[in-house]
Design an enzyme around this catalytic site. Structure first.
Site, PDB file in Angstrom:
ATOM      1  N   TYR A  12      16.657 -34.246  59.716  1.00  0.00           N
ATOM      2  CA  TYR A  12      15.306 -33.989  60.224  1.00  0.00           C
ATOM      3  C   TYR A  12      14.221 -34.484  59.285  1.00  0.00           C
ATOM      4  O   TYR A  12      13.051 -34.334  59.570  1.00  0.00           O
ATOM      5  CB  TYR A  12      15.110 -32.487  60.464  1.00  0.00           C
ATOM      6  CG  TYR A  12      15.457 -31.630  59.264  1.00  0.00           C
ATOM      7  CD1 TYR A  12      14.545 -31.427  58.242  1.00  0.00           C
ATOM      8  CD2 TYR A  12      16.705 -31.035  59.153  1.00  0.00           C
ATOM      9  CE1 TYR A  12      14.859 -30.654  57.133  1.00  0.00           C
ATOM     10  CE2 TYR A  12      17.029 -30.246  58.065  1.00  0.00           C
ATOM     11  CZ  TYR A  12      16.104 -30.060  57.049  1.00  0.00           C
ATOM     12  OH  TYR A  12      16.428 -29.295  55.959  1.00  0.00           O
ATOM     13  N   GLY A  13      14.597 -35.082  58.166  1.00  0.00           N
ATOM     14  CA  GLY A  13      13.602 -35.515  57.182  1.00  0.00           C
ATOM     15  C   GLY A  13      13.841 -36.944  56.739  1.00  0.00           C
ATOM     16  O   GLY A  13      13.992 -37.839  57.561  1.00  0.00           O
ATOM     17  N   THR A  14      13.914 -37.138  55.440  1.00  0.00           N
ATOM     18  CA  THR A  14      13.997 -38.484  54.872  1.00  0.00           C
ATOM     19  C   THR A  14      15.308 -39.194  55.185  1.00  0.00           C
ATOM     20  O   THR A  14      15.431 -40.390  54.926  1.00  0.00           O
ATOM     21  CB  THR A  14      13.789 -38.450  53.348  1.00  0.00           C
ATOM     22  OG1 THR A  14      14.857 -37.710  52.744  1.00  0.00           O
ATOM     23  CG2 THR A  14      12.446 -37.843  52.983  1.00  0.00           C
ATOM     24  N   LEU A  15      16.285 -38.495  55.763  1.00  0.00           N
ATOM     25  CA  LEU A  15      17.542 -39.128  56.170  1.00  0.00           C
ATOM     26  C   LEU A  15      17.463 -39.773  57.561  1.00  0.00           C
ATOM     27  O   LEU A  15      18.361 -40.504  57.959  1.00  0.00           O
ATOM     28  CB  LEU A  15      18.690 -38.113  56.151  1.00  0.00           C
ATOM     29  CG  LEU A  15      19.177 -37.706  54.765  1.00  0.00           C
ATOM     30  CD1 LEU A  15      20.022 -36.444  54.841  1.00  0.00           C
ATOM     31  CD2 LEU A  15      19.950 -38.842  54.121  1.00  0.00           C
TER      32      LEU A  15
ATOM     33  N   GLU B 191      21.485 -33.252  48.830  1.00  0.00           N
ATOM     34  CA  GLU B 191      20.745 -32.057  49.241  1.00  0.00           C
ATOM     35  C   GLU B 191      20.882 -30.891  48.257  1.00  0.00           C
ATOM     36  O   GLU B 191      20.301 -29.827  48.471  1.00  0.00           O
ATOM     37  CB  GLU B 191      21.196 -31.605  50.634  1.00  0.00           C
ATOM     38  CG  GLU B 191      21.017 -32.660  51.715  1.00  0.00           C
ATOM     39  CD  GLU B 191      19.572 -33.010  52.009  1.00  0.00           C
ATOM     40  OE1 GLU B 191      18.656 -32.551  51.291  1.00  0.00           O
ATOM     41  OE2 GLU B 191      19.341 -33.745  52.971  1.00  0.00           O
TER      42      GLU B 191
END
Length: 135
Positions: free
Chosen positions: A17-20, A82
């Site tokens: 849901y983010g930088t991935l 993470e």
């Protein structure tokens, strides 16, 4: 959600849901993963932490996520990125838990630290339109 661990271990799915997410700065960590598609989760709320978001297991109106099929090596690498600590998951930066997606049960990384003062994203995705955080 009660999912047999063996089912997850055979073909682990991961929610990002983010930088991935595709096109963002850490997506290269998913090289070799199979993109299954986009989804909206109502079982998580995102918090804008500045350079990246963190998810909390709180109801939302639907946060935008991407779902990938990964192998054990990729999952281990994501755990390292993470800050997930297998032996003490509540002590790492992120813990992970199974959440239902339209593609099946998938691991979702949940932020372990305080989010006081961080803007909540209860609908839509991260980064917000026009935000400099995603690249």
């Amino acid at each position: 959600m009660n999912t047999p661990p063996l089912a997850i271990a055979r073909t682990p799915l991961v929610v990002v849901y983010g930088t991935l997410k595709r096109g963002l700065r850490n997506h290269h960590w998913l090289q070799g993963a199979e993109f299954l598609g986009s989804d909206r989760l109502t079982t998580a709320t995102l918090y804008d932490l500045g350079p990246y978001p963190g998810a909390k297991p709180e109801p939302s109106r639907g946060v935008e996520v991407e779902v990938f099929r990964v192998n054990a090596r990729l999952l281990t690498n994501l755990d390292r990125l993470e800050g997930y600590q297998v032996r003490q998951p509540k002590r790492g930066t992120y813990d992970r838990a199974i959440h239902a997606t339209t593609f099946g049960p998938a691991w979702l990384y949940l932020y372990n630290h305080d989010i006081a003062g961080c803007p909540a994203i209860r609908e839509g995705g991260w980064p917000a339109a026009g935000s400099p955080h995603g690249n």
